[in-house]
Structures are given as structure tokens and as C-alpha cells.
Write a protein that holds these residues in place. Structure first.
Motif, short mmCIF file in Angstrom:
data_model
loop_
_atom_site.label_atom_id
_atom_site.label_comp_id
_atom_site.label_asym_id
_atom_site.label_seq_id
_atom_site.Cartn_x
_atom_site.Cartn_y
_atom_site.Cartn_z
N GLY A 1 22.24 -19.66 16.60
CA GLY A 1 21.29 -18.58 16.37
C GLY A 1 20.42 -18.72 15.14
O GLY A 1 19.66 -17.80 14.81
N GLY A 2 20.50 -19.83 14.42
CA GLY A 2 19.70 -20.01 13.23
C GLY A 2 18.44 -20.83 13.49
O GLY A 2 18.10 -21.12 14.64
N LEU A 3 17.77 -21.20 12.42
CA LEU A 3 16.55 -21.99 12.53
C LEU A 3 16.82 -23.48 12.58
O LEU A 3 15.97 -24.26 12.99
CB LEU A 3 15.61 -21.69 11.35
N GLY A 4 18.00 -23.91 12.14
CA GLY A 4 18.38 -25.32 12.22
C GLY A 4 17.66 -26.23 11.24
O GLY A 4 17.50 -27.43 11.51
N LEU A 5 17.26 -25.70 10.09
CA LEU A 5 16.58 -26.53 9.09
C LEU A 5 17.58 -27.39 8.33
O LEU A 5 18.77 -27.07 8.28
CB LEU A 5 15.82 -25.65 8.10
N THR A 6 17.09 -28.45 7.73
CA THR A 6 17.93 -29.22 6.83
C THR A 6 18.20 -28.37 5.60
O THR A 6 17.51 -27.37 5.35
CB THR A 6 17.24 -30.52 6.39
N ARG A 7 19.17 -28.77 4.82
CA ARG A 7 19.50 -28.02 3.61
C ARG A 7 18.29 -27.94 2.68
O ARG A 7 17.97 -26.88 2.14
CB ARG A 7 20.68 -28.67 2.89
N GLY A 8 17.59 -29.06 2.51
CA GLY A 8 16.43 -29.08 1.63
C GLY A 8 15.31 -28.18 2.13
O GLY A 8 14.67 -27.47 1.35
N GLN A 9 15.05 -28.21 3.45
CA GLN A 9 14.02 -27.33 4.01
C GLN A 9 14.41 -25.86 3.86
O GLN A 9 13.56 -25.03 3.55
CB GLN A 9 13.79 -27.66 5.48
N ALA A 10 15.68 -25.56 4.09
CA ALA A 10 16.14 -24.17 3.96
C ALA A 10 16.00 -23.69 2.52
O ALA A 10 15.59 -22.55 2.27
CB ALA A 10 17.58 -24.04 4.44
N VAL A 11 16.31 -24.54 1.55
CA VAL A 11 16.15 -24.17 0.14
C VAL A 11 14.67 -23.93 -0.17
O VAL A 11 14.31 -22.94 -0.80
CB VAL A 11 16.74 -25.26 -0.79
N ALA A 12 13.80 -24.83 0.28
CA ALA A 12 12.37 -24.68 0.01
C ALA A 12 11.81 -23.42 0.68
O ALA A 12 10.99 -22.71 0.09
CB ALA A 12 11.61 -25.92 0.51
N LEU A 13 12.25 -23.12 1.89
CA LEU A 13 11.75 -21.95 2.59
C LEU A 13 12.21 -20.67 1.93
O LEU A 13 11.44 -19.73 1.78
CB LEU A 13 12.23 -21.96 4.06
N CYS A 14 13.46 -20.61 1.51
CA CYS A 14 14.06 -19.36 1.07
C CYS A 14 14.08 -19.15 -0.43
O CYS A 14 14.46 -18.07 -0.89
CB CYS A 14 15.49 -19.27 1.62
N ASN A 15 13.67 -20.13 -1.21
CA ASN A 15 13.67 -20.00 -2.65
C ASN A 15 12.82 -18.81 -3.07
O ASN A 15 11.62 -18.78 -2.83
CB ASN A 15 13.14 -21.28 -3.29
N GLY A 16 13.44 -17.82 -3.66
CA GLY A 16 12.73 -16.64 -4.14
C GLY A 16 12.40 -15.61 -3.06
O GLY A 16 11.64 -14.68 -3.31
N ALA A 17 12.96 -15.76 -1.88
CA ALA A 17 12.66 -14.82 -0.80
C ALA A 17 13.10 -13.41 -1.18
O ALA A 17 14.20 -13.20 -1.66
CB ALA A 17 13.36 -15.25 0.49
N SER A 18 12.22 -12.45 -0.96
CA SER A 18 12.57 -11.05 -1.20
C SER A 18 12.76 -10.30 0.11
O SER A 18 13.19 -9.16 0.11
CB SER A 18 11.51 -10.37 -2.06
N ASN A 19 12.42 -10.96 1.23
CA ASN A 19 12.60 -10.35 2.54
C ASN A 19 12.96 -11.45 3.53
O ASN A 19 12.08 -12.11 4.09
CB ASN A 19 11.33 -9.62 2.97
N ALA A 20 14.26 -11.63 3.73
CA ALA A 20 14.75 -12.73 4.57
C ALA A 20 14.21 -12.66 5.99
O ALA A 20 13.87 -13.68 6.58
CB ALA A 20 16.28 -12.72 4.58
N ILE A 21 14.12 -11.48 6.54
CA ILE A 21 13.66 -11.33 7.92
C ILE A 21 12.20 -11.77 8.06
O ILE A 21 11.86 -12.50 9.00
CB ILE A 21 13.85 -9.87 8.39
N GLU A 22 11.35 -11.36 7.16
CA GLU A 22 9.93 -11.74 7.24
C GLU A 22 9.73 -13.24 7.07
O GLU A 22 8.94 -13.85 7.77
CB GLU A 22 9.09 -10.97 6.22
N VAL A 23 10.48 -13.85 6.15
CA VAL A 23 10.39 -15.29 5.94
C VAL A 23 10.81 -16.02 7.21
O VAL A 23 10.11 -16.93 7.68
CB VAL A 23 11.23 -15.74 4.73
#
Length: 129
Positions: A38-60
Motif C-alpha cells: 500500500g505504499g509508494l515503493g520509493l527507494t530509501r533515498g527517494q523517500a528521504v528526499a520527498l519527505c524531508n521537512g514535510a508538514s503534511n504527509a498526505i498532501e506530499v
């Protein structure tokens, strides 16, 4: 009295930090989780880059899912790297993806006619609003 005021300020700062950390970690967990789970299946590095500083996980996550999806499935068809760059810190997935769609569209179709990279650069700043 000043120590109580200082203690309140520190407590408010720590509570705010935890809220951001919680959204960031929730975003990472979803982004890094395999698609079969049920996830996005990103690599660890991609997930870190995408979510770094996220204030709204759902929108990201919604922004990434739409940006990366094939155009035949209602997506923008970006590469994983472009989708990460576009959606990092998104607070309004619809606004960000609509910005990209307009920026990338041909001028004859009412768009700005930018390259994919230019459209990402233009619209990822709107993600942090």
C-alpha cells in the motif's frame, strides 16, 4: 517568572518540532513502504528526499502519486526524480500538480510551454506555501 516563560517557549518549540517530525516520519514510512503493502515503493533515498521537512504527509504523498502516474491513468507522467522534486514539502497536491500541468502544456493549448524540468522548478516553490 522569566524561567516559567522560558520553559513555556521551550515546550511549545518541542511540541511543534514533534508535529513536524511526526508528519515527516509518516510521509517517509508511506513513501518507503512497498507498493504491494500500500505504499509508494520509493527507494530509501527517494523517500528521504520527498519527505524531508514535510508538514503534511498526505498532501506530499498524493502529489507524488499523481505526478508519477502515467497520463493514461490521470497522472503527469514524470520520472520518479522529477516527481520527488516537484512534490517535496507540498501542502496542496492539487495546486502543485495543476501548476505543473499548465506550465508544461504547449502555448497553443493555453500553457506556458516550459520543459518538464523548468515546469518542476517553477512549481515546486508553490509546494512550500
Amino acid at each position: 517568572m522569566k524561567y516559567i516563560f522560558f520553559g513555556i517557549l521551550v515546550a511549545l518549540f518541542l511540541i511543534g518540532t514533534r508535529a513536524v517530525a511526526s508528519e515527516t516520519t509518516q510521509c517517509f514510512e508511506f513513501a518507503w513502504t512497498h507498493t504491494n503493502d500500500g505504499g509508494l515503493g520509493l527507494t530509501r533515498g527517494q523517500a528521504v528526499a520527498l519527505c524531508n521537512g514535510a508538514s503534511n504527509a498526505i498532501e506530499v504523498a498524493q502529489c507524488y502519486a499523481r505526478a508519477w502516474a502515467h497520463p493514461n491513468n490521470g497522472g503527469l507522467g514524470l520520472t520518479a526524480g522529477q516527481a520527488v522534486e516537484l512534490c517535496n514539502r507540498a501542502t496542496n497536491a492539487i495546486e502543485v500538480t495543476q501548476c505543473y500541468a499548465r506550465a508544461w502544456a504547449h502555448t497553443a493549448d493555453g500553457g506556458l510551454g516550459l520543459t518538464a524540468g523548468q515546469a518542476v522548478d517553477l512549481c515546486n516553490s508553490s509546494a512550500a506555501k
